[in-house]
Motif scaffolding. Structure first.
Motif, short mmCIF file in Angstrom:
data_model
loop_
_atom_site.label_atom_id
_atom_site.label_comp_id
_atom_site.label_asym_id
_atom_site.label_seq_id
_atom_site.Cartn_x
_atom_site.Cartn_y
_atom_site.Cartn_z
N MET A 168 -0.28 -1.27 -11.18
CA MET A 168 0.35 -2.56 -10.55
C MET A 168 1.93 -2.43 -10.30
O MET A 168 2.60 -2.21 -11.02
N TRP A 169 2.30 -2.89 -9.03
CA TRP A 169 3.72 -2.92 -8.65
C TRP A 169 4.44 -4.16 -9.04
O TRP A 169 3.63 -5.22 -8.49
N ILE A 170 5.34 -4.35 -9.61
CA ILE A 170 5.74 -5.69 -10.35
C ILE A 170 7.25 -5.81 -9.91
O ILE A 170 8.09 -5.04 -9.91
N ALA A 171 7.24 -7.03 -9.47
CA ALA A 171 8.68 -7.34 -8.83
C ALA A 171 9.60 -8.15 -10.09
O ALA A 171 9.58 -9.19 -10.25
N ASP A 172 9.94 -7.14 -10.74
CA ASP A 172 10.96 -7.53 -12.15
C ASP A 172 12.28 -7.58 -12.32
O ASP A 172 12.84 -7.53 -13.11
N LYS A 173 12.90 -7.50 -10.86
CA LYS A 173 14.30 -7.22 -10.66
C LYS A 173 15.10 -8.49 -10.39
O LYS A 173 16.22 -8.65 -10.22
N TRP A 174 14.32 -9.82 -10.35
CA TRP A 174 14.96 -11.17 -9.93
C TRP A 174 15.79 -11.43 -10.94
O TRP A 174 15.62 -11.20 -12.20
N LYS A 175 16.73 -11.90 -10.71
CA LYS A 175 17.87 -12.86 -11.31
C LYS A 175 17.78 -14.17 -11.11
O LYS A 175 17.95 -15.31 -11.80
N ASP A 176 17.33 -14.58 -9.78
CA ASP A 176 17.40 -16.03 -9.25
C ASP A 176 15.91 -16.49 -9.43
O ASP A 176 15.74 -17.87 -9.10
N PHE A 177 15.11 -15.81 -9.77
CA PHE A 177 13.64 -16.32 -9.79
C PHE A 177 13.16 -15.71 -11.12
O PHE A 177 13.19 -14.86 -11.47
N GLU A 178 12.20 -16.87 -11.57
CA GLU A 178 11.17 -16.31 -12.49
C GLU A 178 10.05 -17.13 -12.68
O GLU A 178 9.91 -18.51 -12.56
N GLU A 232 -4.26 11.72 10.86
CA GLU A 232 -3.66 12.62 11.88
C GLU A 232 -2.17 12.88 11.42
O GLU A 232 -1.64 13.91 11.82
N PHE A 233 -1.63 11.95 10.68
CA PHE A 233 -0.12 12.29 10.44
C PHE A 233 0.29 12.80 9.24
O PHE A 233 1.38 13.06 8.61
N GLY A 234 -0.75 13.13 8.49
CA GLY A 234 -0.74 13.76 7.06
C GLY A 234 -0.19 12.54 5.88
O GLY A 234 -0.38 11.50 6.05
N GLY A 235 0.75 13.13 5.25
CA GLY A 235 1.35 11.98 4.33
C GLY A 235 0.58 11.56 3.12
O GLY A 235 -0.41 12.15 2.87
N THR A 236 0.99 10.49 2.61
CA THR A 236 0.19 9.90 1.36
C THR A 236 0.22 8.60 1.47
O THR A 236 0.89 7.63 1.96
N VAL A 237 -1.18 8.02 1.11
CA VAL A 237 -1.53 6.51 0.69
C VAL A 237 -1.56 6.23 -0.66
O VAL A 237 -2.18 7.06 -1.42
N ILE A 238 -0.98 5.10 -0.97
CA ILE A 238 -1.06 4.54 -2.34
C ILE A 238 -1.29 3.09 -2.11
O ILE A 238 -0.62 2.51 -1.30
N ALA A 239 -2.12 2.43 -2.83
CA ALA A 239 -2.41 1.12 -2.83
C ALA A 239 -2.55 0.56 -4.25
O ALA A 239 -3.15 1.19 -4.90
N GLN A 240 -1.98 -0.50 -4.56
CA GLN A 240 -1.70 -1.16 -5.87
C GLN A 240 -1.81 -2.77 -5.73
O GLN A 240 -1.48 -3.18 -4.41
N GLU A 241 -2.24 -3.47 -6.51
CA GLU A 241 -1.85 -4.76 -6.89
C GLU A 241 -0.54 -5.12 -7.05
O GLU A 241 0.40 -3.99 -7.44
N ILE A 242 0.07 -6.07 -6.45
CA ILE A 242 1.48 -6.42 -6.84
C ILE A 242 1.41 -7.89 -7.80
O ILE A 242 0.61 -8.55 -7.61
N CYS A 264 -1.10 -4.33 -2.07
CA CYS A 264 -0.26 -3.81 -1.01
C CYS A 264 -0.91 -2.47 -0.79
O CYS A 264 -1.23 -1.59 -1.78
N GLY A 265 -0.81 -1.94 0.67
CA GLY A 265 -1.05 -0.44 0.78
C GLY A 265 0.17 0.29 1.46
O GLY A 265 0.60 -0.59 2.49
N ARG A 266 0.32 1.20 1.06
CA ARG A 266 1.74 1.93 1.54
C ARG A 266 1.22 3.41 1.92
O ARG A 266 0.70 4.20 1.34
N TRP A 267 1.42 3.78 3.37
CA TRP A 267 1.54 5.15 3.91
C TRP A 267 3.18 5.39 3.84
O TRP A 267 3.73 4.90 4.41
N SER A 268 3.24 6.72 3.36
CA SER A 268 4.58 7.19 3.92
C SER A 268 4.18 8.85 4.00
O SER A 268 3.39 9.30 3.74
N ALA A 269 5.45 9.12 4.69
CA ALA A 269 5.29 10.64 5.43
C ALA A 269 5.39 11.79 4.07
O ALA A 269 4.97 12.87 4.26
N ASP A 270 6.03 11.50 3.13
CA ASP A 270 6.13 12.37 2.14
C ASP A 270 5.20 12.26 1.03
O ASP A 270 4.34 11.11 0.96
#
Length: 290
Positions: A1-11, A258-268, A284-290
């Motif tokens: 899971m990708w976790i949004a854990d860098k907030w200071k003004d929210f929790e 067709e573009f190659g790259g990498t696909v990663i998907a996780q819960e957030i 969330c799903g993310r495709w990136s060229a690298d």
């Protein structure tokens, strides 16, 4: 899971019995959350020190109960490129103006743009109040921000101004996202990256019906037609429980093959400070060229 854990003004302070107890800078809000199906002790004293409480109606929708809350206030979030400032206010259907779990995507978007070391042109669809747009612009990209709601686009412009990005290269457009992409294909426009955060269900400015399960894959396929020859990334977010990470991964993988790259998907998700849990907030799903 990708976790949004860098907030200071929210929790997320705690969650129990279908509700989550949150701190938005100096204010404590209690809002319903369909993921919270457990019943645990409400030990934190702030359960009884609320500034506002959104009550869900048995007939659908609901309403806010206010105790001591300003009409509008701000929170800040520090991305890798810049500290962003967001205007918040309680409005219809329990919302406040940002989805804080999306910060984990703002950080990723910023990193992708900054390490590209080249001009980057981004299309942000269903762009809401501009979190991803501002993160991308702060990192140096030019952004086309598209949302069907005039009010949301105006709100996003306010956030850009507060974040010191008034003069950033952002095109602010009130438009139906699907129709806009179809016109961009005809125009021969191209983008180096696409961000989309579609609602589960909605209507366009002329009453067009959007239902994510029926429409998101054709839209991803159309967006691939306006990608530049060397695209940087493609991000698709979903709050719909039926679109699991594997589904997002399959959709992006088949379209971007067709573009190659990498696909990663996780819960957030968002960390819960009182008990160490992580509250799921979609996928969330993310495709990136690298």
């Amino acid at each position: 899971m990708w976790i949004a854990d860098k907030w200071k003004d929210f929790e997320v302070i705690d969650c129990s019995e279908g509700e989550k107890l949150e701190r938005w800078k100096d204010y404590i809000l209690l809002r319903p959350d369909p993921q919270v199906i457990w019943n645990t002790p409400k030990a934190d004293r702030r359960w009884n020190q609320l500034n506002a409480h959104y009550h869900r109606s048995a007939k659908g929708g609901g309403e806010w109960e206010f105790f001591k809350l300003p009409q509008q206030w701000t929170v800040q979030y520090e991305t890798p490129a810049k500290t962003l400032t967001f205007h918040l206010k309680p409005f219809h259907f329990k919302h406040t103006g940002i989805f804080p779990e999306q910060a984990v995507n703002w950080d990723w978007i910023s990193d992708q743009i900054m390490k590209a070391d080249r001009p980057v042109k981004i299309l942000n669809l269903f762009a809401y109040t501009g979190g991803a747009t501002l993160a991308a612009a702060a990192a140096g990209a030019s952004v086309t921000h598209v949302d069907a709601s005039k009010g949301m686009v105006s709100w996003a412009k306010e956030n850009a101004s507060s974040s010191g990005l008034t003069n950033a290269p952002v095109r602010w457009l009130v438009d139906d996202c699907l129709k806009f992409v179809e016109r961009e294909i005809r125009r021969g426009s191209t983008y180096d990256a696409v961000i989309m955060d579609p609602p589960s269900y909605g209507r366009g400015p002329k009453g067009e019906i959007w239902k994510i399960e029926n429409t998101v894959y054709p839209l991803i396929h159309l967006c691939a037609k306006i990608l530049s020859p060397a695209p940087l990334f493609f991000l698709v977010n979903s709050y719909t429980t039926g679109l699991q990470p594997a589904v997002l991964s399959y959709m992006l993988g088949s379209v971007m093959k067709e573009f190659g790259g990498t696909v990663i998907a996780q819960e957030i998700g968002l960390p819960v400070t009182s008990n160490g849990l992580v509250l799921p907030c979609g996928a969330c799903g993310r495709w990136s060229a690298d």
